[in-house]
Design a protein around this motif. Structure first.
Motif, mmCIF file in Angstrom:
data_model
loop_
_atom_site.group_PDB
_atom_site.id
_atom_site.type_symbol
_atom_site.label_atom_id
_atom_site.label_comp_id
_atom_site.label_asym_id
_atom_site.label_seq_id
_atom_site.Cartn_x
_atom_site.Cartn_y
_atom_site.Cartn_z
ATOM 1 N N GLN A 67 0.795 -1.225 0.000
ATOM 2 C CA GLN A 67 0.000 0.000 0.000
ATOM 3 C C GLN A 67 0.831 1.280 0.000
ATOM 4 O OE1 GLN A 67 -2.345 -1.002 3.437
ATOM 5 N NE2 GLN A 67 -4.070 -1.658 2.190
ATOM 6 N N LEU B 39 2.949 2.575 -1.894
ATOM 7 C CA LEU B 39 4.339 2.671 -2.350
ATOM 8 C C LEU B 39 4.443 3.240 -3.763
ATOM 9 C CD1 LEU B 39 5.499 -0.382 -0.373
ATOM 10 C CD2 LEU B 39 6.380 1.931 -0.118
ATOM 11 N N ARG C 131 5.867 11.076 -1.453
ATOM 12 C CA ARG C 131 5.271 10.722 -0.163
ATOM 13 C C ARG C 131 6.290 10.924 0.960
ATOM 14 N NH1 ARG C 131 4.262 4.551 1.909
ATOM 15 N NH2 ARG C 131 3.221 5.115 3.843
ATOM 16 N N TYR D 200 10.857 8.720 3.478
ATOM 17 C CA TYR D 200 11.008 7.662 2.477
ATOM 18 C C TYR D 200 11.969 8.007 1.334
ATOM 19 C CZ TYR D 200 6.972 5.763 4.925
ATOM 20 O OH TYR D 200 6.129 5.266 5.901
ATOM 21 N N ASN E 3 7.875 -5.366 0.315
ATOM 22 C CA ASN E 3 7.628 -4.246 1.221
ATOM 23 C C ASN E 3 6.115 -4.083 1.266
ATOM 24 O OD1 ASN E 3 7.272 -1.939 2.661
ATOM 25 N ND2 ASN E 3 8.701 -0.679 1.472
ATOM 26 N N GLY F 136 4.231 -2.229 2.999
ATOM 27 C CA GLY F 136 3.662 -0.959 3.453
ATOM 28 C C GLY F 136 2.887 -1.213 4.738
ATOM 29 N N ALA F 137 1.763 -0.532 4.891
ATOM 30 C CA ALA F 137 1.001 -0.627 6.149
ATOM 31 C C ALA F 137 0.443 -2.027 6.406
ATOM 32 C CB ALA F 137 -0.116 0.410 6.147
ATOM 33 N N HIS G 46 1.642 -4.200 9.326
ATOM 34 C CA HIS G 46 1.196 -4.062 10.714
ATOM 35 C C HIS G 46 -0.248 -4.506 10.929
ATOM 36 C CE1 HIS G 46 4.744 -1.608 10.410
ATOM 37 N NE2 HIS G 46 4.131 -0.739 9.629
ATOM 38 N N HIS H 75 11.821 -2.648 4.464
ATOM 39 C CA HIS H 75 11.207 -1.338 4.691
ATOM 40 C C HIS H 75 12.242 -0.256 4.428
ATOM 41 C CE1 HIS H 75 7.719 -3.201 6.511
ATOM 42 N NE2 HIS H 75 8.560 -3.995 7.154
ATOM 43 N N LEU H 76 11.781 0.803 3.806
ATOM 44 C CA LEU H 76 12.662 1.954 3.571
ATOM 45 C C LEU H 76 13.065 2.602 4.893
ATOM 46 C CD1 LEU H 76 10.350 3.208 0.768
ATOM 47 C CD2 LEU H 76 12.778 2.794 0.362
ATOM 48 N N SER H 77 12.086 2.792 5.757
ATOM 49 C CA SER H 77 12.332 3.516 7.014
ATOM 50 C C SER H 77 12.670 2.536 8.133
ATOM 51 C CB SER H 77 11.083 4.323 7.389
ATOM 52 O OG SER H 77 9.994 3.455 7.656
ATOM 53 N N THR I 131 11.379 1.151 10.941
ATOM 54 C CA THR I 131 10.034 1.037 11.515
ATOM 55 C C THR I 131 10.079 0.910 13.046
ATOM 56 O OG1 THR I 131 10.173 -1.302 10.933
ATOM 57 C CG2 THR I 131 8.863 0.093 9.493
ATOM 58 N N ARG J 92 9.961 4.616 14.919
ATOM 59 C CA ARG J 92 8.835 5.505 14.592
ATOM 60 C C ARG J 92 7.680 5.258 15.576
ATOM 61 N NH1 ARG J 92 7.627 4.912 8.415
ATOM 62 N NH2 ARG J 92 6.426 6.803 8.869
ATOM 63 N N ARG K 155 4.128 0.761 14.399
ATOM 64 C CA ARG K 155 4.961 0.235 13.306
ATOM 65 C C ARG K 155 5.973 -0.802 13.796
ATOM 66 N NH1 ARG K 155 3.599 3.623 9.008
ATOM 67 N NH2 ARG K 155 3.084 5.700 9.736
HETATM 68 C C1 DQA Z 1 7.136 1.168 5.141
HETATM 69 C C2 DQA Z 1 6.883 1.357 6.634
HETATM 70 C C3 DQA Z 1 5.422 1.161 6.968
HETATM 71 O O1 DQA Z 1 5.192 1.376 8.368
HETATM 72 C C4 DQA Z 1 4.547 2.138 6.202
HETATM 73 O O2 DQA Z 1 3.182 1.890 6.461
HETATM 74 C C5 DQA Z 1 4.845 2.139 4.745
HETATM 75 C C6 DQA Z 1 6.240 2.074 4.307
HETATM 76 C C7 DQA Z 1 8.602 1.487 4.763
HETATM 77 O O3 DQA Z 1 9.014 1.099 3.688
HETATM 78 O O4 DQA Z 1 9.316 2.130 5.541
HETATM 79 O O5 DQA Z 1 3.952 2.267 3.918
HETATM 80 O O6 DQA Z 1 6.881 -0.183 4.793
#
Ligand code: DQA
Length: 139
Positions: A4, A6, A12, A17, A68, A70-71, A74, A94-96, A98, A101, A105
């Motif tokens: 989701q 991405l 974004r 990111y 990846n 995304g949300a 979780h 994951h890019l970030s 997690t 944060r 996450r």
């Molecule tokens: C993510 C981290 C997730 O918490 C977030 O919902 C994303 C991106 C990341 O790549 O850091 O959509 O997966």
């Protein structure tokens, strides 16, 4: 496989990111896949059911998944069950970072059953994850 939101990469929350677009990420992955002698297919969807269908369909032709979510990371027991059900190794990326944060996450429904997890390195997370997956599947 990108989950989701991405497709919004590049615009974004760039402070979280980065500024690379999804096309940029896929191009970097394609380059590395060639170097590793792997065939790469990419997919993105915002729809959980579509992602589950993709996992099932793709499992008939792939040796593993780099994902990846995304949300969905979780929230989705369905994605965990799909990935377990198709019996293909997967690497979660994951890019970030997690874990640095919001609390929500920190929980991933996938990490416990992933072959490995890479987070916090921006686009490099994907590249490190692909190397890990290649080692796992013998690429
Ligand atoms: C993510 C981290 C997730 O918490 C977030 O919902 C994303 C991106 C990341 O790549 O850091 O959509 O997966």
């Amino acid at each position: 496989m990108h989950g989701q939101n991405l497709r919004l990469l590049g615009r974004r929350e760039p402070e979280v990111y980065g500024t690379d677009t999804l096309d940029d990420v896929n191009a970097r992955l394609a380059e590395l896949a060639t170097e590793l002698g792997l065939e790469l297919e990419t997919f993105q969807s915002n729809h959980e059911g579509e992602i589950l269908d993709f996992v099932e369909d793709a499992s008939r032709r792939v040796d593993g998944f780099l994902i990846n979510p995304g949300a969905l990371t979780h929230t989705s027991i369905g994605l965990r069950d799909a990935l377990l059900g198709v019996e293909r190794p997967f690497v979660e990326v994951h890019l970030s970072n997690t874990h640095g944060r919001e609390d929500f996450r920190r929980r991933s429904y996938l990490s416990g059953v992933a072959a490995g997890v890479v987070y916090g390195f921006g686009v490099e997370s994907y590249l490190l994850g692909l190397r890990g997956l290649a080692a796992r599947i013998g690429g």
